[in-house]
Motif scaffolding. Structure first.
Motif, short mmCIF file in Angstrom:
data_model
loop_
_atom_site.label_atom_id
_atom_site.label_comp_id
_atom_site.label_asym_id
_atom_site.label_seq_id
_atom_site.Cartn_x
_atom_site.Cartn_y
_atom_site.Cartn_z
N UNK A 163 9.72 10.43 7.95
CA UNK A 163 9.58 9.99 9.00
C UNK A 163 9.32 8.85 9.53
N UNK A 164 9.15 8.65 10.89
CA UNK A 164 9.92 6.98 11.26
C UNK A 164 9.47 5.88 10.06
N UNK A 165 9.94 4.64 10.58
CA UNK A 165 9.33 3.61 10.37
C UNK A 165 9.43 2.68 11.80
N UNK A 225 2.93 -3.98 3.13
CA UNK A 225 3.89 -3.04 3.28
C UNK A 225 2.99 -1.69 3.21
N UNK A 226 3.31 -1.23 3.92
CA UNK A 226 2.68 0.37 4.30
C UNK A 226 4.19 1.15 3.71
N UNK A 227 3.67 2.37 2.73
CA UNK A 227 5.15 3.11 2.14
C UNK A 227 3.90 4.87 2.12
N UNK A 228 4.31 5.71 2.98
CA UNK A 228 3.88 6.07 2.90
C UNK A 228 4.64 8.09 2.95
N UNK A 268 0.80 -1.35 0.30
CA UNK A 268 0.00 0.45 0.45
C UNK A 268 0.80 1.09 0.17
N UNK A 269 0.22 2.22 -1.02
CA UNK A 269 1.45 3.52 -0.90
C UNK A 269 0.23 4.38 -0.61
N UNK A 270 0.52 5.40 0.77
CA UNK A 270 -0.33 6.40 0.87
C UNK A 270 0.03 7.23 1.39
N UNK A 271 -1.07 8.50 1.24
CA UNK A 271 -0.35 10.23 1.34
C UNK A 271 -1.51 10.46 2.39
N UNK A 272 -0.94 10.74 3.81
CA UNK A 272 -1.32 10.81 4.62
C UNK A 272 -0.39 11.72 5.37
N UNK A 273 -0.72 12.21 6.99
CA UNK A 273 -0.21 12.70 7.55
C UNK A 273 -0.11 14.59 6.93
N UNK A 301 5.68 -3.62 8.41
CA UNK A 301 6.61 -2.64 8.51
C UNK A 301 5.72 -1.11 8.53
N UNK A 302 5.87 -0.29 8.74
CA UNK A 302 5.66 0.65 8.29
C UNK A 302 6.11 2.29 7.59
N UNK A 303 6.25 2.15 7.05
CA UNK A 303 7.48 3.40 6.68
C UNK A 303 6.13 5.16 6.90
#
Length: 377
Positions: free
Chosen positions: A248-250, A238-241, A207-212, A257-259
């Motif tokens: 930002x951290x992983x 796997x989540x790629x932010x 998952x590629x996700x635009x957030x924060x 794993x959340x990046x």
């Protein structure tokens, strides 16, 4: 693909099961100074037009080595000769897509807060340009049929799906007549998309996700809450932010794993903060053990060098000041480039150490997170 993903040269890994590597990076956002750099670089090669390759070539050894390389393509593509626009409604040269492909990227997420900057026509132009460059893509679509078909890639014999979602579109509503034009963050939709990808044969889902929040090195409470639901209530691997434009951290949540934020891959904000020039390439080694996938996470600190501005020109600028915008693999530059000035060396070390501090500040070291290449002594 970035490596030999389509070659079929899989075969069992040392652990006995299939394995592959993924490289994933942050926002590609082309501001006016980067367009001028591309024009300067083309001229230096005796060519007309724009050439973004030299800008990004510093990360080619890492990106091209991965079996699957994932970019985040944030802006809308314009026509080859312009006009081009910057914030708030980006319109960037399509020539950037050929450079992205040339350095080794295979696929790009396209759901971002800028996806609808120029409506459906902008979405179509962007996806057409990615197609022409030979890049796969997901997150926005030109038709319902395109939106409904999961992006599944053969990576060393493993079927890998990519999903792409974004939190919103700078106040623009997704048109009710074409709700499929771009994917908006929603847990139920993300969960359903993963189920659809699995039904279509995906063995791994990324998952590629635009957030924060922009310019915040710490993930927001909303990011953390959604990340936990994804890790605990879906099978996403796997989540790629991205979106914050700073690293930002992983962290590993329930085995996933959340990046949270990769920072910028390449950008040149109007007011550089130091942090906005820093980014990471996430490096993920997937290995099947028994019936499940084990993922080992690494990261590669990057930096965009910035030459003096017109404002700086009024001051005394050192003769050996940086001359060009360049995307740099920090550890590789410190290891290989013997001509670095003391100022460049200090800046690169700062980027590496600050990035490392951010990456590890949610306890990821205990789950094995470390740089792909250590900081040279």
């Amino acid at each position: 693909m970035g490596g030999d993903a389509d070659s079929g040269a899989s075969g069992p890994a040392k652990g006995g099961g299939p394995s592959f590597t993924v490289a994933a990076a942050g926002d590609i956002l082309i501001h006016p100074p980067l367009i001028e750099q591309a024009r300067k670089d083309a001229k230096a090669e005796g060519q007309q037009g724009l050439d973004f390759y030299r800008l990004m070539a510093g990360v080619q050894p890492v990106i091209s080595r991965a079996d699957l390389a994932i970019c985040h393509f944030e802006p809308v593509v314009g026509k080859p000769n312009g006009p081009f626009r910057s914030f708030p409604d980006f319109l960037v040269p399509p020539q950037i897509t050929t450079a992205v492909k040339k350095i080794g990227y295979d696929t790009c997420s396209t759901a971002s807060n800028h996806t609808l900057d120029h409506g459906r026509a902008g979405v179509k132009r962007t996806l057409d340009a990615l197609d022409e460059a030979g890049l796969k893509h997901t997150g926005s679509a030109r038709s319902k049929a395109e939106a409904d078909k999961p992006l599944i890639m053969d990576v060393k014999g493993v079927k890998v799906a990519q999903l792409s979602y974004a939190f919103g579109f700078n106040g623009r509503e997704v048109p009710t007549a074409t709700p499929w034009v771009v994917n908006q963050n929603d847990f139920a939709r993300i969960k359903e998309a993963e189920k659809g990808a699995r039904a279509a044969g995906a063995e791994v889902v990324i998952l590629s996700i635009h957030w924060g929040r922009e310019h915040h090195p710490e993930p927001s409470s909303g990011q953390i809450k959604l990340a936990r639901r994804i890790a605990r209530e879906t099978g996403i691997n796997l989540v790629i932010g991205h979106h914050a434009h700073v690293v930002q951290p992983m962290e590993k949540v329930n085995g996933t794993w959340i990046a949270y934020g990769m920072g910028n891959q390449v950008a040149r904000h109007e007011v550089p903060s130091g942090l906005t020039e820093e980014g990471i390439i996430g490096w993920f080694e997937f290995r099947k053990r028994g019936g499940s996938w084990d993922v080992q996470a690494r990261y590669v600190p990057t930096l965009v060098s910035i030459p003096p501005t017109e404002t700086d020109a009024a001051k005394t600028v050192p003769a050996d000041a940086v001359q060009d915008h360049r995307l740099i693999d920090v550890a590789a530059a410190l290891r290989d480039d013997k001509k670095l000035t003391p100022e460049e060396r200090a800046r690169y070390r700062l980027a590496f150490e600050r990035t490392q501090g951010t990456m590890l500040n949610r306890g990821a070291a205990q789950d094995g997170l470390k740089p792909l290449e250590s900081l040279p002594g």
